[in-house]
Write an enzyme that holds these catalytic residues in place. Sequence first.
Site, PDB file in Angstrom:
ATOM      1  N   LEU A  44     -26.239 -31.061 -47.699  1.00  0.00           N
ATOM      2  CA  LEU A  44     -27.499 -31.113 -47.264  1.00  0.00           C
ATOM      3  C   LEU A  44     -28.437 -30.028 -47.641  1.00  0.00           C
ATOM      4  O   LEU A  44     -28.107 -28.716 -47.797  1.00  0.00           O
ATOM      5  CB  LEU A  44     -27.475 -31.074 -45.797  1.00  0.00           C
ATOM      6  CG  LEU A  44     -26.605 -32.292 -44.832  1.00  0.00           C
ATOM      7  CD1 LEU A  44     -26.478 -31.833 -43.557  1.00  0.00           C
ATOM      8  CD2 LEU A  44     -27.712 -33.543 -44.814  1.00  0.00           C
ATOM      9  N   ASP A  45     -29.610 -30.419 -48.026  1.00  0.00           N
ATOM     10  CA  ASP A  45     -30.706 -29.453 -48.435  1.00  0.00           C
ATOM     11  C   ASP A  45     -30.960 -28.228 -47.170  1.00  0.00           C
ATOM     12  O   ASP A  45     -30.618 -28.577 -46.242  1.00  0.00           O
ATOM     13  CB  ASP A  45     -31.948 -29.830 -48.904  1.00  0.00           C
ATOM     14  CG  ASP A  45     -31.839 -30.989 -50.127  1.00  0.00           C
ATOM     15  OD1 ASP A  45     -30.900 -30.554 -50.844  1.00  0.00           O
ATOM     16  OD2 ASP A  45     -32.612 -31.701 -50.035  1.00  0.00           O
TER      17      ASP A  45
END
Length: 230
Positions: A44-45
Amino acid sequence: MSQSYNNIDGLLLLDKPFGITSFDAVYKIKKVLNVEKTGHCGTLDPASTGLLLVLMGKATKLQAKFMKKDKVYLSSFLLGMVTDSGDLDGKVISENSVLNINIEKIKKMVEMFEGEIFQIPPMYSALKYNGKKLCELARQGIEVERKPRKVTIKKFEVLSYDGDIVKVRIECSSGTYIRTLAQDLGNVLKCGATVKTLRREKIDIFDIKDALRFKDTDSADKIIKKLIPL
């Protein structure tokens, strides 16, 4: 001397907060438990939140299996804006009017993205080109050709549209880029779009509602209580 949990094999559902990398979230758990082997299934960024599957011990051997599982995301797209990264962290390329956009039009357009589609991966991604991450090349101002990849959008639900923000829930196959989906929707709406928020709610049978809050990772006991043996 801190206690070591190197004999632990299992899966932890973690709710990753805004502003930290997936690597740092996993490293925090690794440090608290003093466990040797850790990994996660699906990056996940930093600007994204939600479900992160953290593997420990022998469970790390299952990483490839879990990486291939379907996922569910809750996201909000900002219509009328295009950025080079596909989210608000990027440089604004263009801004356009959304006066002719309504929820009925959006719902009609998302139908064309359901099923098997091809996506061109964004330059701001961890995919590699000649040994270098695309995001590293993008930061140097270099753009390279990327091959389209087939993904499956099982459900693309429009939840609401308020002003220039459309809220959606997406059930999709592994490898789907929500930023690319937002950009492609913006293209067919002829106004442009970028991801404003992104939260992962599910990976296969695992749900965010069962995840450990990141603030509770200070406690080894709370982590162990949430661990799913594998």
